[in-house]
Design a protein around this motif. Structure first.
Motif, PDB file in Angstrom:
ATOM      1  N   GLU A 151      43.096  38.843  40.695  1.00 16.43           N
ATOM      2  CA  GLU A 151      42.235  39.809  41.266  1.00 16.43           C
ATOM      3  C   GLU A 151      41.579  40.898  40.404  1.00 16.43           C
ATOM      4  O   GLU A 151      41.921  41.083  39.238  1.00 16.43           O
ATOM      5  N   VAL A 170      38.710  37.229  49.781  1.00 17.49           N
ATOM      6  CA  VAL A 170      39.499  36.299  49.078  1.00 17.49           C
ATOM      7  C   VAL A 170      38.878  34.941  49.144  1.00 17.49           C
ATOM      8  O   VAL A 170      38.380  34.729  49.943  1.00 17.49           O
ATOM      9  N   LYS A 219      49.375  37.108  51.129  1.00 16.49           N
ATOM     10  CA  LYS A 219      49.848  37.797  49.830  1.00 16.49           C
ATOM     11  C   LYS A 219      48.499  38.416  49.230  1.00 16.49           C
ATOM     12  O   LYS A 219      48.698  39.692  48.806  1.00 16.49           O
ATOM     13  N   ALA A 220      47.341  37.740  48.935  1.00 18.70           N
ATOM     14  CA  ALA A 220      46.336  38.349  48.503  1.00 18.70           C
ATOM     15  C   ALA A 220      46.081  39.668  49.159  1.00 18.70           C
ATOM     16  O   ALA A 220      45.538  40.660  48.604  1.00 18.70           O
ATOM     17  N   GLN A 234      49.166  32.258  51.161  1.00 17.22           N
ATOM     18  CA  GLN A 234      48.803  32.783  49.949  1.00 17.22           C
ATOM     19  C   GLN A 234      47.748  33.732  50.126  1.00 17.22           C
ATOM     20  O   GLN A 234      47.571  34.818  49.391  1.00 17.22           O
ATOM     21  N   ILE A 269      47.482  34.165  41.783  1.00 11.25           N
ATOM     22  CA  ILE A 269      46.494  34.809  42.533  1.00 11.25           C
ATOM     23  C   ILE A 269      46.077  35.867  41.419  1.00 11.25           C
ATOM     24  O   ILE A 269      46.874  36.658  40.767  1.00 11.25           O
ATOM     25  N   ALA A 273      39.944  38.686  45.329  1.00 11.23           N
ATOM     26  CA  ALA A 273      41.115  37.760  44.941  1.00 11.23           C
ATOM     27  C   ALA A 273      40.703  36.420  45.043  1.00 11.23           C
ATOM     28  O   ALA A 273      40.210  36.020  45.915  1.00 11.23           O
ATOM     29  N   GLU A 299      50.084  27.784  40.003  1.00 12.89           N
ATOM     30  CA  GLU A 299      49.523  28.618  41.166  1.00 12.89           C
ATOM     31  C   GLU A 299      49.337  29.932  40.522  1.00 12.89           C
ATOM     32  O   GLU A 299      50.453  30.477  40.095  1.00 12.89           O
ATOM     33  N   VAL A 308      42.565  32.648  44.738  1.00 15.11           N
ATOM     34  CA  VAL A 308      43.892  32.086  44.991  1.00 15.11           C
ATOM     35  C   VAL A 308      43.975  30.462  44.511  1.00 15.11           C
ATOM     36  O   VAL A 308      43.146  29.727  44.852  1.00 15.11           O
ATOM     37  N   SER A 314      43.172  43.063  48.320  1.00 15.57           N
ATOM     38  CA  SER A 314      41.892  42.369  48.258  1.00 15.57           C
ATOM     39  C   SER A 314      40.903  42.109  49.895  1.00 15.57           C
ATOM     40  O   SER A 314      41.588  41.920  50.769  1.00 15.57           O
ATOM     41  N   CYS A 353      37.013  29.708  41.383  1.00 14.30           N
ATOM     42  CA  CYS A 353      38.409  29.205  41.882  1.00 14.30           C
ATOM     43  C   CYS A 353      38.834  27.937  41.610  1.00 14.30           C
ATOM     44  O   CYS A 353      38.055  27.014  42.494  1.00 14.30           O
TER      45      CYS A 353
END
Length: 310
Positions: free
Chosen positions: A263, A48, A39-40, A36, A261, A16, A259, A18, A45, A226
């Motif tokens: 994956e 990250v 959450k990922a 975050q 995420i 993932a 924003e 972010v 995942s 990223c």
């Protein structure tokens, strides 16, 4: 390049990226990143990735103010909140965390670096990558930046072993424009090239996707880029568009400007299929030109020697 079954990746892994919107409050940035990342990780995942300069605004005016002393390891907790926040994010979520980048101050030399910290699922520091190539660019009337006015460059190629999965290589932003790092990493068996980066609206529109595709095509491995989210109220406007590409340079996932995420699952089969179909590794003419991975490659930074395993 390594290509035998099981030698590039030990098993598939979900990754993932972010894409964060960060502001001037470091503590708030770290809390937001933690939420975050959690959450990922909750989405399955196991690797990250955070963006470049996720804990601060991006810019030469900000680096000295936000820089934290990392060395000697372990750092002092009160002086290095980002280090300990990243370690906690990794351990609390049982993930490998590629911690974007933060401004780092070396107390002994007073040098400032743009530094990526990589942590394992137990919260232990696995490696440190300092941005090798500094963004000194002037496109008249469009964009001008001289990172070297404030930052010092790192001095090593960073390839990190993630024991359950295989090796990944780390670069930061401008590093992606230099294909030597990617070629070395691929020939040393990496399955992915990971670049936290903050291209701007000029260079992002021109080259962000192009460079990601080029590194994937050249090396026939996965590429992850990223970025911070775009904030038009800040002094620096990031391009956004974090992305994950496969070894054929096909887009697996892409964010937009805000924003997000994103994956994808990475697996060895796709790498092997690509290399069977277009067998670059057996067609390279090292009798005509040298293999950069066989040269005098630095995998240790003298300033970091003995501090952390790579």
């Amino acid at each position: 390049m390594a290509s035998a079954v099981g030698t590039i990746m030990k098993k598939p892994v979900k990754i993932a990226l972010v894409q964060l919107l960060s502001g001037s409050d470091k503590a708030a940035n770290l809390r937001h990143a933690a939420s975050q990342v959690a959450k990922a990780a909750a989405g399955g995942s196991k690797i990250v990735v955070l963006p470049e300069c996720f804990n601060s605004p991006y810019g030469t005016a900000y680096f000295p103010k936000y820089a934290e002393p990392i060395l000697p390891l372990p750092p002092v907790k009160e002086e290095a909140p980002s280090y300990f926040a990243l370690s906690a994010m990794a351990s609390e979520n049982n993930i490998y965390l590629i911690g974007g980048s933060i401004p780092e101050l070396n107390p002994s030399t007073k040098k400032i670096y743009n530094t990526c910290l990589i942590f394992g699922p137990d919260g232990a520091l696995l490696s440190i990558h300092r941005k090798l190539h500094l963004f000194d660019v002037n496109i008249p009337g469009k964009v001008s930046m001289r990172e070297s006015d404030v930052l010092s460059p790192g001095n090593k190629v960073t390839i990190v072993d993630l024991p359950e999965y295989g090796k990944v290589a780390i670069g930061i932003c401008y590093d992606i424009r230099f294909p030597e790092i990617a070629a070395i990493a691929a020939r040393k068996g990496a399955f992915a090239l990971i670049y936290p980066g903050a291209f701007n609206l000029v260079t992002g529109a021109l080259h962000w996707k192009l460079l990601a595709q080029a590194r994937a095509v050249d090396n026939q491995i996965y590429v992850g880029m990223c970025s911070p989210a775009r904030n038009l109220d800040s002094t620096y406007h990031a391009w956004g568009h974090s992305m994950i590409l496969d070894p054929m340079a096909a887009m697996l996932a892409e964010a937009q400007e805000g924003e997000a995420i994103i994956e994808s699952e990475l697996n060895e089969d796709r790498i092997l299929e690509t290399r069977r179909n277009i067998p670059l590794e057996t067609q390279r003419r090292f009798d005509v030109y040298p293999d950069v991975s066989e040269g005098q490659v630095a995998y240790e930074d003298p300033d970091l020697l003995g501090q952390v395993c790579n």
